[in-house]
Write a protein that holds these residues in place. Structure first.
Motif, PDB file in Angstrom:
ATOM      1  N   UNK A  83      44.775  23.968  37.897  1.00 21.93           N
ATOM      2  CA  UNK A  83      44.055  24.689  38.945  1.00 21.93           C
ATOM      3  C   UNK A  83      43.623  26.067  38.455  1.00 21.93           C
ATOM      4  N   UNK A  84      42.603  26.628  39.088  1.00 19.52           N
ATOM      5  CA  UNK A  84      42.157  27.973  38.726  1.00 19.52           C
ATOM      6  C   UNK A  84      43.120  29.019  39.259  1.00 19.52           C
ATOM      7  N   UNK A  85      42.847  30.262  38.882  1.00 22.42           N
ATOM      8  CA  UNK A  85      43.693  31.374  39.323  1.00 22.42           C
ATOM      9  C   UNK A  85      42.974  32.125  40.433  1.00 22.42           C
ATOM     10  N   UNK A  86      43.758  32.645  41.369  1.00 24.44           N
ATOM     11  CA  UNK A  86      43.187  33.406  42.483  1.00 24.44           C
ATOM     12  C   UNK A  86      43.563  34.876  42.322  1.00 24.44           C
ATOM     13  N   UNK A  87      42.587  35.759  42.520  1.00 26.72           N
ATOM     14  CA  UNK A  87      42.845  37.198  42.519  1.00 26.72           C
ATOM     15  C   UNK A  87      42.486  37.748  43.898  1.00 26.72           C
ATOM     16  N   UNK A  88      43.475  38.310  44.559  1.00 32.21           N
ATOM     17  CA  UNK A  88      43.220  38.967  45.841  1.00 32.21           C
ATOM     18  C   UNK A  88      42.974  40.438  45.524  1.00 32.21           C
ATOM     19  N   UNK A  89      41.710  40.829  45.592  1.00 32.34           N
ATOM     20  CA  UNK A  89      41.323  42.126  45.036  1.00 32.34           C
ATOM     21  C   UNK A  89      40.916  43.093  46.149  1.00 32.34           C
ATOM     22  N   UNK A  90      41.503  44.279  46.103  1.00 34.46           N
ATOM     23  CA  UNK A  90      41.089  45.337  47.019  1.00 34.46           C
ATOM     24  C   UNK A  90      39.812  45.957  46.502  1.00 34.46           C
ATOM     25  N   UNK A  91      38.795  46.014  47.355  1.00 37.82           N
ATOM     26  CA  UNK A  91      37.496  46.513  46.909  1.00 37.82           C
ATOM     27  C   UNK A  91      37.241  47.957  47.307  1.00 37.82           C
ATOM     28  N   UNK A  92      38.230  48.590  47.976  1.00 40.46           N
ATOM     29  CA  UNK A  92      38.001  49.956  48.448  1.00 40.46           C
ATOM     30  C   UNK A  92      37.132  49.968  49.694  1.00 40.46           C
ATOM     31  N   UNK A  93      36.819  51.174  50.189  1.00 36.60           N
ATOM     32  CA  UNK A  93      36.197  51.289  51.510  1.00 36.60           C
ATOM     33  C   UNK A  93      34.693  51.030  51.572  1.00 36.60           C
ATOM     34  N   UNK A  94      34.096  50.515  50.527  1.00 34.85           N
ATOM     35  CA  UNK A  94      32.697  50.087  50.692  1.00 34.85           C
ATOM     36  C   UNK A  94      31.762  50.553  49.597  1.00 34.85           C
ATOM     37  N   UNK A  95      32.126  51.623  48.896  1.00 34.53           N
ATOM     38  CA  UNK A  95      31.252  52.106  47.835  1.00 34.53           C
ATOM     39  C   UNK A  95      31.675  51.449  46.516  1.00 34.53           C
ATOM     40  N   UNK A  96      30.700  50.974  45.738  1.00 37.11           N
ATOM     41  CA  UNK A  96      31.058  50.364  44.446  1.00 37.11           C
ATOM     42  C   UNK A  96      31.776  51.372  43.548  1.00 37.11           C
ATOM     43  N   UNK A  97      31.494  52.647  43.770  1.00 37.52           N
ATOM     44  CA  UNK A  97      32.127  53.667  42.929  1.00 37.52           C
ATOM     45  C   UNK A  97      33.635  53.720  43.131  1.00 37.52           C
ATOM     46  N   UNK A  98      34.097  53.166  44.236  1.00 37.21           N
ATOM     47  CA  UNK A  98      35.532  53.190  44.502  1.00 37.21           C
ATOM     48  C   UNK A  98      36.214  51.866  44.169  1.00 37.21           C
ATOM     49  N   UNK A  99      35.501  50.990  43.475  1.00 32.83           N
ATOM     50  CA  UNK A  99      36.164  49.803  42.920  1.00 32.83           C
ATOM     51  C   UNK A  99      37.055  50.266  41.768  1.00 32.83           C
ATOM     52  N   UNK A 100      38.177  49.615  41.577  1.00 36.09           N
ATOM     53  CA  UNK A 100      39.012  49.963  40.413  1.00 36.09           C
ATOM     54  C   UNK A 100      38.463  49.244  39.173  1.00 36.09           C
ATOM     55  N   UNK A 101      38.877  49.719  38.003  1.00 38.63           N
ATOM     56  CA  UNK A 101      38.464  49.046  36.765  1.00 38.63           C
ATOM     57  C   UNK A 101      38.953  47.604  36.763  1.00 38.63           C
ATOM     58  N   UNK A 102      40.160  47.421  37.305  1.00 37.97           N
ATOM     59  CA  UNK A 102      40.729  46.068  37.343  1.00 37.97           C
ATOM     60  C   UNK A 102      39.881  45.163  38.254  1.00 37.97           C
ATOM     61  N   UNK A 103      39.406  45.718  39.359  1.00 35.71           N
ATOM     62  CA  UNK A 103      38.560  44.933  40.268  1.00 35.71           C
ATOM     63  C   UNK A 103      37.284  44.502  39.547  1.00 35.71           C
ATOM     64  N   UNK A 104      36.680  45.431  38.819  1.00 40.87           N
ATOM     65  CA  UNK A 104      35.444  45.121  38.089  1.00 40.87           C
ATOM     66  C   UNK A 104      35.712  44.042  37.035  1.00 40.87           C
ATOM     67  N   UNK A 105      36.849  44.182  36.369  1.00 34.72           N
ATOM     68  CA  UNK A 105      37.243  43.184  35.363  1.00 34.72           C
ATOM     69  C   UNK A 105      37.374  41.799  36.009  1.00 34.72           C
ATOM     70  N   UNK A 106      38.028  41.758  37.169  1.00 34.29           N
ATOM     71  CA  UNK A 106      38.202  40.475  37.873  1.00 34.29           C
ATOM     72  C   UNK A 106      36.847  39.899  38.265  1.00 34.29           C
ATOM     73  N   UNK A 107      35.954  40.759  38.774  1.00 33.44           N
ATOM     74  CA  UNK A 107      34.640  40.275  39.190  1.00 33.44           C
ATOM     75  C   UNK A 107      33.891  39.676  38.013  1.00 33.44           C
ATOM     76  N   UNK A 108      34.012  40.327  36.864  1.00 33.05           N
ATOM     77  CA  UNK A 108      33.214  39.851  35.721  1.00 33.05           C
ATOM     78  C   UNK A 108      33.737  38.525  35.178  1.00 33.05           C
ATOM     79  N   UNK A 109      35.006  38.205  35.470  1.00 30.51           N
ATOM     80  CA  UNK A 109      35.506  36.936  34.922  1.00 30.51           C
ATOM     81  C   UNK A 109      35.634  35.850  35.988  1.00 30.51           C
ATOM     82  N   UNK A 110      35.179  36.144  37.206  1.00 29.85           N
ATOM     83  CA  UNK A 110      35.331  35.156  38.289  1.00 29.85           C
ATOM     84  C   UNK A 110      34.257  34.078  38.223  1.00 29.85           C
ATOM     85  N   UNK A 111      34.599  32.886  38.696  1.00 36.08           N
ATOM     86  CA  UNK A 111      33.578  31.856  38.916  1.00 36.08           C
ATOM     87  C   UNK A 111      32.981  32.012  40.306  1.00 36.08           C
TER      88      UNK A 111
END
Ligand code: SAH
Length: 336
Positions: A83-111
């Motif tokens: 099975x695939x892996x699930x990441x429950x990622x906090x995206x912050x309050x709405x601005x992309x600038x407040x995404x964490x580096x880890x969130x961006x990393x998860x987004x770039x490797x997600x299907x």
């Protein structure tokens, strides 16, 4: 000399989480998974419990295709596939600038990304080859109920996909992240939680309001106003404010009138400062600074999503808000 503390009593043994309190629709999966059935059998129980269509049984214990309203068909992975892996990622309050580096990393490797309406929306550049499914609750848009979202997460993971569930703020602050984590764990799916910048702290900061401040406020209480605060909640909030702390209310627009009335009824001063911050970090962010005694007048137009902050820290908002606070104080003087 500091008093000697009595030894702490032993902790009671940990009991398994009370899955029974979950959404009915999910009970099957969790019951099956906790009964030690295979992942696939567990998921198969999910599909039958919630009125979602799923293709006829394949004859083995593998799940059939899921058909999600408004989303389409999700095919199961070939037999033997991990099975695939699930990441429950906090995206912050709405601005992309407040995404964490880890969130961006998860987004770039997600299907697949399951996107919440309060998370940053313009994430396509971080996830160029990713299917993005909006499961938020924007008025007028297709709403996917929480029970379906959980099933969608499981079905996608079982189909072999790496799934990112991108939530507003932090997944564990009124985010139902723990439920989704439990559902994955119960179904034997690897799941990671990636914390995010919670609006409870960040949205007051968008109005330059600190939730704590040396010599002003040494604690803060975060409450959900999704349902009207009950007596115990109001007592706790009033006690926090009386002790010089800060109150932070999320999901509290609809019930704000009764919250304010409840605080006043508990003897809180008319002049207790408060602020609402609507749509924090967006271009049309709006900050309203007032006091309890003038809230009815000043907050009549407030719309969700908004956060309300109560307490002395509101006085430390920006200069223009200082002026507003002086004005509302005059209003209260004239009307009390
Ligand atoms: N998990 C989220 C909270 C989800 S509850 C977090 O940690 O931030 C949803 C509530 O959060 C909204 O009703 C509102 O009270 C608050 N909220 C989230 N984003 C916001 C924003 N950009 N501006 C104002 N309030 C926001």
């Amino acid at each position: 000399m500091s008093p000697v503390r009595p030894p702490l009593p032993p902790l009671p043994p940990l009991s398994p989480r009370a899955f029974a309190s979950f959404d009915e629709a999910h009970g099957g999966a969790i019951a099956a998974a906790s009964a030690g059935l295979s992942t696939v059998q567990a998921a198969s129980s999910v599909s039958s419990a919630d009125g979602l269509t799923h293709a006829p049984d394949t004859g083995s214990d593998r799940i059939g295709s899921y058909v999600f309203p408004g989303i389409g068909v999700i095919e199961p992975a070939p037999e033997g596939t991990k099975p695939g892996t699930v990441y429950l990622v906090g995206g912050g309050p709405g601005s992309v600038e407040l995404l964490t580096l880890k969130a961006v990393q998860c987004l770039s490797s997600a299907d697949v990304v399951l996107l919440d309406h309060l998370a940053p929306q313009d994430i396509a550049s971080f996830a160029p080859n990713t299917q993005i499914i909006e499961v938020g609750k924007n008025p007028g848009k297709h709403v996917v109920p929480q029970s379906h979202i959980q099933q969608l997460i499981l079905a996608l993971a079982l189909s072999g996909k790496t799934v990112v569930r991108l939530k507003g703020g932090d997944p564990f602050v009124f985010g139902r992240g723990a439920e989704e984590l439990d559902a994955c764990t119960a179904a034997g799916i690897e799941c990671h939680v990636v914390p995010g910048v919670s609006s409870a702290i960040a949205v007051p900061a968008a109005a330059s309001i600190p939730v704590t401040m040396r010599k002003v406020s040494h604690m803060f209480t975060v409450l959900s106003g999704h349902s009207a605060l009950n007596d115990a909640d109001l007592d706790a909030l009033a006690a926090t404010l009386r002790a010089g702390g800060t109150g932070v209310l999320l999901m509290g627009v609809r019930t704000l009138g009764s919250t304010v009335a409840g605080l006043l009824a508990r003897g809180l001063d008319d002049y207790t400062p408060m602020a609402t911050i609507e749509r924090g970090y967006s271009e049309d962010q709006r900050v309203t600074v007032t006091v309890l005694g003038a809230a009815e007048r000043d907050c009549a137009q407030v719309q969700a999503p908004a956060i309300t902050v109560f307490g002395e820290v509101v006085r430390y908002a920006r200069d223009d808000q200082q002026r507003l606070l002086a004005e509302v104080s005059d209003y209260v003087k004239d009307h009390s």
